[in-house]
Motif scaffolding. Structure first.
Motif, mmCIF file in Angstrom:
data_model
loop_
_atom_site.group_PDB
_atom_site.id
_atom_site.type_symbol
_atom_site.label_atom_id
_atom_site.label_comp_id
_atom_site.label_asym_id
_atom_site.label_seq_id
_atom_site.Cartn_x
_atom_site.Cartn_y
_atom_site.Cartn_z
ATOM 1 N N SER A 1 135.379 -74.307 62.972
ATOM 2 C CA SER A 1 135.140 -75.611 63.587
ATOM 3 C C SER A 1 135.630 -76.734 62.692
ATOM 4 O O SER A 1 136.273 -77.687 63.149
ATOM 5 N N THR A 2 135.340 -76.618 61.397
ATOM 6 C CA THR A 2 135.764 -77.645 60.444
ATOM 7 C C THR A 2 137.282 -77.690 60.328
ATOM 8 O O THR A 2 137.885 -78.774 60.300
ATOM 9 N N ALA A 3 137.908 -76.522 60.255
ATOM 10 C CA ALA A 3 139.371 -76.474 60.161
ATOM 11 C C ALA A 3 140.011 -77.100 61.383
ATOM 12 O O ALA A 3 141.015 -77.827 61.279
ATOM 13 N N LEU A 4 139.442 -76.849 62.555
ATOM 14 C CA LEU A 4 139.975 -77.428 63.788
ATOM 15 C C LEU A 4 139.893 -78.948 63.764
ATOM 16 O O LEU A 4 140.833 -79.637 64.178
ATOM 17 N N VAL A 5 138.782 -79.473 63.263
ATOM 18 C CA VAL A 5 138.615 -80.930 63.184
ATOM 19 C C VAL A 5 139.678 -81.544 62.287
ATOM 20 O O VAL A 5 140.257 -82.596 62.608
ATOM 21 N N PHE A 6 139.969 -80.899 61.166
ATOM 22 C CA PHE A 6 140.975 -81.438 60.254
ATOM 23 C C PHE A 6 142.382 -81.312 60.838
ATOM 24 O O PHE A 6 143.215 -82.222 60.679
ATOM 25 N N LEU A 7 142.670 -80.195 61.504
ATOM 26 C CA LEU A 7 143.989 -80.027 62.112
ATOM 27 C C LEU A 7 144.222 -81.056 63.223
ATOM 28 O O LEU A 7 145.296 -81.670 63.301
ATOM 29 N N LEU A 8 143.228 -81.241 64.067
ATOM 30 C CA LEU A 8 143.354 -82.228 65.140
ATOM 31 C C LEU A 8 143.379 -83.644 64.576
ATOM 32 O O LEU A 8 144.031 -84.532 65.137
ATOM 33 N N GLY A 9 142.676 -83.835 63.468
ATOM 34 C CA GLY A 9 142.689 -85.148 62.835
ATOM 35 C C GLY A 9 144.075 -85.545 62.372
ATOM 36 O O GLY A 9 144.475 -86.715 62.490
ATOM 37 N N ARG A 10 144.803 -84.589 61.841
ATOM 38 C CA ARG A 10 146.173 -84.875 61.411
ATOM 39 C C ARG A 10 147.091 -85.167 62.596
ATOM 40 O O ARG A 10 148.085 -85.875 62.468
ATOM 41 N N ALA A 11 146.743 -84.628 63.747
ATOM 42 C CA ALA A 11 147.590 -84.804 64.926
ATOM 43 C C ALA A 11 147.320 -86.112 65.652
ATOM 44 O O ALA A 11 148.247 -86.727 66.186
ATOM 45 N N VAL A 12 146.063 -86.538 65.693
ATOM 46 C CA VAL A 12 145.712 -87.714 66.498
ATOM 47 C C VAL A 12 145.438 -88.961 65.663
ATOM 48 O O VAL A 12 145.407 -90.070 66.199
ATOM 49 N N ALA A 13 145.205 -88.792 64.372
ATOM 50 C CA ALA A 13 144.886 -89.948 63.533
ATOM 51 C C ALA A 13 145.109 -89.579 62.070
ATOM 52 O O ALA A 13 145.543 -88.462 61.757
ATOM 53 N N GLU A 14 144.806 -90.504 61.208
ATOM 54 C CA GLU A 14 144.921 -90.262 59.767
ATOM 55 C C GLU A 14 143.535 -90.023 59.188
ATOM 56 O O GLU A 14 142.617 -90.818 59.386
ATOM 57 N N VAL A 15 143.376 -88.901 58.474
ATOM 58 C CA VAL A 15 142.101 -88.583 57.844
ATOM 59 C C VAL A 15 142.116 -89.187 56.444
ATOM 60 O O VAL A 15 142.673 -88.621 55.510
ATOM 61 N N GLY A 16 141.481 -90.317 56.303
ATOM 62 C CA GLY A 16 141.508 -91.035 55.027
ATOM 63 C C GLY A 16 140.495 -90.534 54.023
ATOM 64 O O GLY A 16 140.676 -90.709 52.818
ATOM 65 N N ASN A 17 139.429 -89.917 54.495
ATOM 66 C CA ASN A 17 138.359 -89.447 53.595
ATOM 67 C C ASN A 17 138.028 -88.000 53.951
ATOM 68 O O ASN A 17 136.970 -87.711 54.506
ATOM 69 N N ALA A 18 138.953 -87.120 53.597
ATOM 70 C CA ALA A 18 138.783 -85.705 53.950
ATOM 71 C C ALA A 18 137.588 -85.080 53.244
ATOM 72 O O ALA A 18 136.842 -84.297 53.837
ATOM 73 N N GLN A 19 137.389 -85.440 51.988
ATOM 74 C CA GLN A 19 136.266 -84.871 51.245
ATOM 75 C C GLN A 19 134.929 -85.279 51.856
ATOM 76 O O GLN A 19 134.042 -84.448 52.040
#
Length: 267
Positions: free
Chosen positions: A139-157
């Motif tokens: 679930s977490t990996a999916l959120v990060f993958l989709l985050g890269r596709a739809v927006a910028e993940v500025g605070n991944a940690q």
């Protein structure tokens, strides 16, 4: 039968539950991630949220200021539902682990094998922990993958630590579920009490912003253990809540194994 065979057998028995909840978590988070652009670019939504009572906003970890970033959005409603679903999944596994064997009379064979009751219990618990961890990581990996596709993940940690608290809460649910499973001989009773606990705790969390006796009930909710918005802001987990969550899980395992080892089983 050895410990590894029992571990694999427990994983196999719960395979349908595992896949169903994996797809439910993934699908729900995908929907939330797909709505990111709509949420972040909607200025009217922020104005609307600011007009809502603070109690309602607190119930879903909503802070209008955090709705300007992907991680802020995912730490609000998506996080709340992830924590709820992981908690229920943990209960589905743990609350039926022993009660299913007694209620279904399969314990007549299982508990007469050379393996001790403690060994049987911990082999089951290890299988559940692996399944719960896979669902969380996927679930977490999916959120990060989709985050890269739809927006910028500025605070991944910070976002990972926020989701990690949902995993820790599910461990608390597991510890309670094992206690119920070893105390109750009926599978449905143990499962109903376990899922009821998670839903009631979620309800109390929604009352957190209210005043008086109703608001004080929120202190009974496990979902009040972590301040998600503070974790996202500070990029750090508070040590005491983390220790409390781990302790609840470990105590649940130890006490439940002792109850099972000393329990008179009527099969």
């Amino acid at each position: 039968m050895n410990k590894f065979v029992l571990f694999k057998n427990e994983f196999y028995l719960n395979r349908k539950t595992f896949w169903i909840w994996l797809f439910i978590n993934a699908g729900l988070l995908a929907i939330f991630a797909a709505a990111t652009d709509l949420v972040l670019s909607n200025a009217g939504l922020l104005e609307l949220l600011e007009s809502y009572p603070q109690a309602i906003l607190d119930s879903f970890n909503i802070n209008p200021e955090s709705f300007t970033t992907y991680e802020g959005w995912m730490a609000s409603e998506p996080y709340v539902f992830l924590a709820l679903l992981l908690g229920i999944f943990a209960m589905l596994l743990s609350a039926t682990s022993i009660s299913r064997e007694i209620d279904g009379r399969t314990g007549e064979f299982l508990f007469t094998t050379p393996l001790s009751r403690r060994t049987i219990f911990f082999a089951k618990a290890a299988s559940h922990l692996l399944q719960l961890t896979i669902v969380f990581l996927a679930s977490t990996a999916l959120v990060f993958l989709l985050g890269r596709a739809v927006a910028e993940v500025g605070n991944a940690q910070g976002l990972f630590l926020v989701f990690l608290t949902a995993y820790l809460l599910s461990l608390v649910c597991s510890g309670i579920g094992y206690l119920l499973s070893c105390l109750m001989d009926n599978q449905r009773t143990a499962l109903s009490l376990g899922v009821g606990f998670v839903l009631l705790s979620f309800l109390f969390n929604m009352l957190a912003g209210l005043e008086g006796f109703v608001g004080r009930l929120a202190k009974l909710s496990i979902f009040q253990l972590f301040d998600v918005l503070a974790i996202l802001k500070e990029n750090a987990l508070p040590p005491h809540p983390v220790a409390a969550a781990c302790l609840c899980y470990l105590l649940g395992l130890i006490v439940s194994s002792e109850i099972l080892a000393r329990k008179n089983l009527y099969l």
